[in-house]
Scaffold this active site. Structure first.
Site, PDB file in Angstrom:
ATOM      1  CG  ASN A   1      -5.120   4.108   9.071  1.00 55.25           C
ATOM      2  OD1 ASN A   1      -5.444   5.070   8.375  1.00 55.25           O
ATOM      3  ND2 ASN A   1      -4.108   4.149   9.879  1.00 55.25           N
TER       4      ASN A   1
ATOM      5  CB  CYS B   1       3.001   3.968  11.120  1.00 57.19           C
ATOM      6  SG  CYS B   1       1.933   2.980  10.115  1.00 57.19           S
TER       7      CYS B   1
ATOM      8  CD  GLN C   1      -7.190  -0.390   7.479  1.00 57.40           C
ATOM      9  OE1 GLN C   1      -8.002  -1.260   7.825  1.00 57.40           O
ATOM     10  NE2 GLN C   1      -5.916  -0.463   7.820  1.00 57.40           N
TER      11      GLN C   1
ATOM     12  CB  SER D   1      -1.965  -3.130   1.252  1.00 53.27           C
ATOM     13  OG  SER D   1      -1.001  -3.934   1.884  1.00 53.27           O
TER      14      SER D   1
ATOM     15  CB  THR E   1      11.899 -10.190 -11.093  1.00 51.14           C
ATOM     16  OG1 THR E   1      12.994  -9.997 -11.994  1.00 51.14           O
ATOM     17  CG2 THR E   1      11.363 -11.606 -11.234  1.00 51.14           C
TER      18      THR E   1
ATOM     19  N   GLY F   1       0.809  -1.217   0.000  1.00 51.01           N
ATOM     20  CA  GLY F   1       0.000   0.000   0.000  1.00 51.01           C
ATOM     21  C   GLY F   1       0.842   1.265   0.000  1.00 51.01           C
TER      22      GLY F   1
ATOM     23  CG  HIS G   1      -0.243  -6.420   5.189  1.00 47.36           C
ATOM     24  ND1 HIS G   1      -0.326  -5.964   6.478  1.00 47.36           N
ATOM     25  CD2 HIS G   1       0.209  -5.376   4.459  1.00 47.36           C
ATOM     26  CE1 HIS G   1       0.070  -4.697   6.530  1.00 47.36           C
ATOM     27  NE2 HIS G   1       0.402  -4.326   5.313  1.00 47.36           N
TER      28      HIS G   1
HETATM   29  C1  LIG Z   1      -1.683  -0.309   6.088  1.00 46.24           C
HETATM   30  C2  LIG Z   1      -2.042   0.932   5.353  1.00 46.24           C
HETATM   31  C3  LIG Z   1      -1.197   1.458   4.365  1.00 46.24           C
HETATM   32  C4  LIG Z   1       0.162   0.872   4.073  1.00 46.24           C
HETATM   33  O1  LIG Z   1       0.089  -0.353   3.421  1.00 46.24           O
HETATM   34  P1  LIG Z   1       1.378  -1.343   3.439  1.00 46.24           P
HETATM   35  O2  LIG Z   1       1.011  -2.452   2.526  1.00 46.24           O
HETATM   36  O3  LIG Z   1       1.520  -1.772   4.867  1.00 46.24           O
HETATM   37  O4  LIG Z   1       2.534  -0.567   2.966  1.00 46.24           O
HETATM   38  C5  LIG Z   1      -1.609   2.586   3.692  1.00 46.24           C
HETATM   39  N1  LIG Z   1      -2.799   3.156   3.942  1.00 46.24           N
HETATM   40  C6  LIG Z   1      -3.645   2.678   4.874  1.00 46.24           C
HETATM   41  C7  LIG Z   1      -4.956   3.330   5.081  1.00 46.24           C
HETATM   42  C8  LIG Z   1      -3.294   1.550   5.619  1.00 46.24           C
HETATM   43  O5  LIG Z   1      -4.127   1.094   6.539  1.00 46.24           O
END
Ligand SMILES: *Cc1c(COP(=O)(O)O)cnc(C)c1O
Length: 395
Positions: free
Chosen positions: A152, A326, A180, A200, A238, A72, A202
């Site tokens: 988030n 973070c 999110q 993203s 890659t 993300g 995860h």
């Molecule tokens: C987690 C998050 C990100 C960052 O994504 P990553 O894949 O961890 O770099 C960016 N924006 C929001 C709103 C998030 O919750």
């Protein structure tokens, strides 16, 4: 510690077993480079194509509008920096909100140092931007509006359709950080007039270190990583084939059972909000009660420190967050909680619990009891609380 109660799904999610299974072959038997001509390579290429198709379909987009990134943060950086550089002939003004993720806010600060002007619009006490403010912020030289789909920390969902309309009417690119929201809420990039969208893996039970940027066809935006011809020469390197295969599976799972999953999680959320709100005095729910992510609970408790509460919960195996992952570690209160108007001392006493469908009512009961006990203990030690009670008793 043998058992955790995991309530921090906005920080990251457990990779679904189906996702892990979808990834394994691309580490072992199908390890070929997707750019190679031989069959071992074309198998990787096919996996990438398949994921791209699943993701495109989930957004009502075209597969060629999906560009895989390393998550993300990269997608946000790319969208903002490249949109800014590509828009230089037309202007150097960007509009965003005060409650964006740092992946957007810190990129904006970077752009400010390079001569771009950024307007950070306020949010109301629920964390929603006012469309009037957005309209007023639009200028002739505005090249980009970047407003997140859902927050988030407090889970607030923005009026994305209306923001998209304002952007379109004024010929301005619209980017949304949907990290999110993607996989949790229905998103149609056509209906919502979205030009750029970040997601993203995860955050939707997929792997870490993989994500994508949706770039609407025809939008002129520079490549971000220079090198080989991967991702139509716009994002070289890659491909992370196992990650892409895992993200595709995560998206497939999320969209095939979205309503059912969201309904289940939302019930757990509402149960938690009710119990905490009713049973713990001097607390407030942050964010909008209705326009809220199905998995987000965020409370402020007066007279306590969120960090102390987190440590006490951790001793009971409960994983939660006081702000965004973070910012933990820094002493500044969350910029989101300050933006919705919380005073510093209230913002400091905040707790975010973000659920998944794996959570049970029993876990939530255990959590409520643990919070009650911890908040009680912390207040006993708080001189502020003591003063407050003394004053109350005088009246
Ligand atoms: C987690 C998050 C990100 C960052 O994504 P990553 O894949 O961890 O770099 C960016 N924006 C929001 C709103 C998030 O919750």
């Amino acid at each position: 510690m043998d058992k955790f109660i995991y309530l921090d799904n906005a920080a990251t999610t457990r990779t679904a077993p189906e996702v892990v299974n979808a990834m394994i072959p691309y580490f072992s038997e199908h390890y070929g480079n997707a750019s190679s001509i031989y069959r071992l390579g074309t198998e990787s290429k096919r996996a990438i194509m398949q994921s791209r198709e699943v993701i495109a379909k989930s957004l009502n987009a075209d597969p060629l509008e999906i560009y895989f990134t390393a998550g993300g943060t990269e997608a946000d950086n790319w969208a903002l920096i490249a949109a800014a550089e590509s828009g230089e002939g037309r202007g150097r003004h960007i509009i965003t909100s005060k409650i964006e993720h740092h992946a957007v806010l810190h990129t904006c600060q970077y752009l400010e140092k390079r001569g771009y002007e950024i307007t950070y619009i306020d949010v109301d006490e629920k964390g929603i931007i006012r469309l009037e403010d957005l309209k007023k912020a639009v200028r002739k030289d505005t090249i980009l509006i970047s407003v997140m789909f859902a927050n988030n920390e407090i889970g607030t969902i923005q009026p994305i359709k209306q923001i998209g309309e304002i952007a379109k009417e004024n010929g301005i690119l619209f980017h949304t950080d949907a990290v999110q929201a993607y996989g949790h809420l229905a998103i149609d990039v056509e209906e919502l007039n979205i030009d750029l969208l970040s997601a993203s893996g995860h955050k939707l039970y997929g792997p870490k270190g993989i994500g994508f940027l949706y770039i609407r066809k025809g939008v002129k935006i520079r490549s971000f990583i220079h090198g080989g011809a991967q991702e139509r020469k716009r994002r070289a390197g890659t491909e992370n084939v196992p990650g892409i295969a895992g993200l595709g599976m995560a998206a497939k799972l999320a969209f095939s059972q979205m309503e059912e999953r969201a309904g289940k999680i939302q019930k757990l959320r509402d149960y938690l909000i009710e119990r905490i709100g009713n049973e713990i005095p001097y607390c407030r729910l942050n964010g909008d009660r209705e326009r809220r992510l199905p998995n987000n609970v965020n409370f402020s408790f007066q007279f306590i420190e969120g960090e102390s509460l987190l440590i006490m919960l951790d001793m009971k195996g409960i994983c939660a967050s006081s702000g965004s992952a973070c910012t933990s570690g820094s002493l500044d209160p969350s910029h989101v909680l300050l933006a919705i108007g919380l005073p510093h001392e209230i913002a400091h006493g905040s707790l975010r619990l973000t659920l998944s469908e794996e959570n049970t009512i029993e876990e939530l009961d255990e959590t409520v009891e643990a919070i009650k006990e911890a908040v009680g203990k912390l207040r006993q030690m708080s001189p502020l609380y003591e003063d407050f009670i003394k004053k109350q008793n005088k009246i």
